[in-house]
Motif scaffolding. Sequence first.
Motif: not given
Length: 271
Positions: A105-118
């Motif tokens: 019931x809590x099965x939620x995930x998001x995939x994010x692209x990290x900022x290029x500049x570091x």
Amino acid sequence: MSLPQAQIISSRDNPLLKELRRLAQDNTAYRKSGTAGRVWVEGDHLARAALLRGWRPALAVLAESAWLHWGGEFGDASHTGAERTVLLPDALFASISALESFSPAQGLGLVFDLPVEATVQSGLSTVVLDRVQDAGNVGSILRSAAAFGCAQVLALKGTAALWSPKVLRAGMGAHFGLRLVEGLAADDLAVLQVPLLVTSSHQGELLHRAHLPWPCAWVLGHEGQGVGEALMARAALKLRIAQPGGEESLNVAAAAAICLHASALSGPALS
């Protein structure tokens, strides 16, 4: 419930499922070919923390049971800004999840692209992690850094991976409000142009008596070895925390919270 925006995946051998397993279960997958530059954020708390800070996911993933709870919110691309939404059977989502107490019931995930500049930015209130290795400690320090007004966290080589799933969970959303740079050497800190404040359990001025500069860079060291000699030599101030109870030392995350709170009291945020 209709699922007009979601792609349904039911095969364990789907290439996307393999990528998601790596992101969720490999602490350094975000650095490796095939998954480089992407991080998996699991659970509604972390997901909301990222969205509130203006982060927009490349992918939203929900378990079938979770769709009943979160489909209208996180399954809606107009809300999350996700480029793609995927729906998985509960068992497949469970095979991805790295949570010890997973609930479909809590099965939620998001995939994010990290900022290029570091890159290291000068003039910012900063926390420097010198080979802090425990993921829970690193995540807790990030929470304190965000809470007490620091703008960036710099991790020297040997520090736990800042975007690992364990550090993300321990950070409780702090990642998304901080500038994070890792894999650094001591010489890379030269561009900071703010005083280095070094913590020590056995030398230096007592924290509660010190006049603390702002902005500054707090250096927090390895759990057993402390701050390395190279950074000790560059310190503008060496500071220790009074321990009237007589313990030999404090956990690095606890010490960080005390030091960063003291620093915030001297800075513009609470003046």
